[in-house]
Every structure is written in structure tokens, then in C-alpha cells.
Motif scaffolding. Structure first.
Motif, PDB file in Angstrom:
ATOM      1  N   GLU A  89       0.839  -1.205   0.000  1.00 16.72           N
ATOM      2  CA  GLU A  89       0.000   0.000   0.000  1.00 16.72           C
ATOM      3  C   GLU A  89       0.882   1.266   0.000  1.00 16.72           C
ATOM      4  N   GLU A  90       1.929   1.209   0.794  1.00 13.26           N
ATOM      5  CA  GLU A  90       2.851   2.353   0.858  1.00 13.26           C
ATOM      6  C   GLU A  90       3.563   2.549  -0.489  1.00 13.26           C
ATOM      7  N   LYS A  91       3.993   1.434  -1.097  1.00 17.24           N
ATOM      8  CA  LYS A  91       4.670   1.498  -2.393  1.00 17.24           C
ATOM      9  C   LYS A  91       3.717   1.992  -3.479  1.00 17.24           C
ATOM     10  N   LEU A  92       2.441   1.572  -3.386  1.00 12.73           N
ATOM     11  CA  LEU A  92       1.443   2.013  -4.354  1.00 12.73           C
ATOM     12  C   LEU A  92       1.277   3.528  -4.290  1.00 12.73           C
ATOM     13  N   GLU A  93       1.165   4.030  -3.083  1.00 14.93           N
ATOM     14  CA  GLU A  93       0.988   5.477  -2.921  1.00 14.93           C
ATOM     15  C   GLU A  93       2.197   6.248  -3.458  1.00 14.93           C
ATOM     16  N   GLN A  94       3.395   5.709  -3.232  1.00 11.75           N
ATOM     17  CA  GLN A  94       4.609   6.353  -3.752  1.00 11.75           C
ATOM     18  C   GLN A  94       4.604   6.389  -5.284  1.00 11.75           C
ATOM     19  N   CYS A  95       4.170   5.260  -5.893  1.00 11.55           N
ATOM     20  CA  CYS A  95       4.116   5.174  -7.358  1.00 11.55           C
ATOM     21  C   CYS A  95       3.118   6.183  -7.919  1.00 11.55           C
ATOM     22  N   ILE A  96       1.957   6.290  -7.241  1.00  6.55           N
ATOM     23  CA  ILE A  96       0.917   7.228  -7.690  1.00  6.55           C
ATOM     24  C   ILE A  96       1.446   8.658  -7.668  1.00  6.55           C
ATOM     25  N   ILE A  97       2.097   9.018  -6.577  1.00  6.20           N
ATOM     26  CA  ILE A  97       2.635  10.378  -6.452  1.00  6.20           C
ATOM     27  C   ILE A  97       3.701  10.631  -7.515  1.00  6.20           C
ATOM     28  N   GLU A  98       4.559   9.608  -7.751  1.00  2.35           N
ATOM     29  CA  GLU A  98       5.620   9.749  -8.753  1.00  2.35           C
ATOM     30  C   GLU A  98       5.043   9.943 -10.150  1.00  2.35           C
ATOM     31  N   LYS A  99       3.960   9.234 -10.451  1.00  2.60           N
ATOM     32  CA  LYS A  99       3.411   9.291 -11.815  1.00  2.60           C
ATOM     33  C   LYS A  99       2.401  10.396 -12.005  1.00  2.60           C
ATOM     34  N   TYR A 100       1.544  10.612 -10.985  1.00  2.00           N
ATOM     35  CA  TYR A 100       0.434  11.559 -11.168  1.00  2.00           C
ATOM     36  C   TYR A 100       0.576  12.840 -10.337  1.00  2.00           C
TER      37      TYR A 100
END
Length: 219
Positions: free
Chosen positions: A179-190
């Protein structure tokens, strides 16, 4: 007397001769008729006994013996009594053999049934063990192995900067810090999670749906 052929008819002839005692040889003939009546009686008993023997049962052989014993010395009664007793022993021996055979069969059937029950119990135990192993494998596969593979793939994608593909893998993954990694990916991309949620909402629109963008102020 000449027409007589049974105990009753010979006795009837004897009574008639007795009504003229002393006339010619009537006394001799009267006695002769009684002898013949007794012979007829014994023959009748003998025939009845033989009829009983023809039924081939212990009860009938015993009844035949009883009849033969009432006319001792007549014809071959002693031999017939011996035959009846031998037949009774043969029947008893056969019945005993049949009984033992039935008991052996029943015992063999019980042993066979016990073997089958034991075999079925073993089969059930083995099947149950196999099912438990399979369930365990499926649980481990779905809860550990597959999630671990997806997580590692996602981490590799993140390292390669492919955040979009990483998001797809992490979205349905409840594993470690996914979940933490998902949120990081979202912030990085969007840039932010809010923008990502808007994009997802738009992507999920169907023909005919309405979506409200921003706001405006009436003058």
C-alpha cells in the motif's frame, strides 16, 4: 373271503364263518380270515411306513421307525428300521456340515468386511491428507508465493521507473508494504493521489455517464 383284500373285509368274512360254527371247515376258515386280516393290517402299516420314508425328512423317518416297530418280524422291517436310522444320521451330518459351512462363510464375510472397512478408512485418511496438502499449497500459493512474485515484479518496475505498470500490480496486492509502495508510485506518476483518483473515475465512465469538471460562479 375270496373277494376280501383288506383287514376289514377279511374280518367281515371271519364273522360270517363264525355264524355257522361246526359247519364243514367254517371254523378253520374263520381263523384263516383273521390271520389274513392281521397280514393285511401289517401290510398296511408297512406301506404307510414306506410312504413316510419317501419324504426324506428326519421327522418322517422317525415316524416310519415307529410304524415298523409295531410290526416286528414282518417282511424286512428290521432292515427298513436300520435304513431309516442311517438316513437320519446322514441328514443330521449334512445339516451339521451345512451349518459349519454357513458359519465359516459368515466368519469369512465378517473378516472381508473388516478388511474392506479398514481399506476404506485408509483411503479416506489418504484422500483427506492429500486434500489438506492441496489446500495448504493453494493457500501458500495465493497468500505468499504469488503475492511475493507480484511484489518483486512491482519493485523491479519501480526501480526501472515504470510506475504505471507497478501501480497495476500493486493495486490488488495486500502484501508487505504494498500500500505504501502504491501510494509512492501514484505520487511519482500523477503528482498526487487526488489526481490519480480523478483519472480512475474518468477511465471508469461509460457511455451516457455525466462527470462534473471544476465549478463556476453565477453573476
Amino acid at each position: 373271503m375270496n373277494k376280501a383284500n383288506s383287514e376289514e373285509t377279511f374280518k367281515a368274512a371271519s364273522k360270517i364263518f363264525e355264524t355257522i360254527r361246526g359247519f364243514k371247515d367254517s371254523d378253520v376258515l374263520a381263523a384263516k380270515c383273521l390271520d389274513k386280516a392281521e397280514d393285511s393290517r401289517k401290510d398296511s402299516v408297512y406301506i404307510s411306513a414306506k410312504d413316510r420314508m419317501a419324504k426324506y425328512t428326519i421327522k418322517d423317518y422317525e415316524e416310519a421307525i415307529g410304524l415298523f416297530l409295531t410290526i416286528p418280524g414282518w417282511r424286512d422291517t428290521e432292515e427298513q428300521v436300520s435304513t431309516c436310522r442311517s438316513k437320519i444320521e446322514e441328514i443330521k451330518a449334512k445339516e451339521e456340515a451345512d451349518r459349519l459351512k454357513r458359519e465359516r462363510k459368515e466368519e469369512a464375510d465378517k473378516i472381508e468386511a473388516a478388511k474392506r472397512a479398514k481399506k476404506n478408512k485408509i483411503i479416506v485418511s489418504v484422500v483427506a491428507a492429500v486434500v489438506i496438502v492441496l489446500i495448504t499449497i493453494i493457500i501458500v500459493l495465493n497468500k505468499v508465493i504469488i503475492p511475493d512474485q507480484k511484489y518483486n515484479q512491482a519493485m523491479a518496475l519501480i526501480s526501472a521507473g515504470d510506475y504505471g505498470e507497478a501501480i497495476l500490480l500493486l493495486n490488488d496486492l495486500q502484501y508487505k508494504d504494498s500500500e505504501e509502495k502504491l501510494e509512492q508510485c501514484i505520487i511519482e506518476k500523477y503528482g498526487s493521489k487526488e489526481k490519480y483518483n480523478i483519472i480512475i473515475e474518468i477511465q471508469n465512465l461509460k457511455s451516457g455517464d455525466t462527470y462534473e469538471f471544476g465549478s463556476y460562479r453565477k453573476e
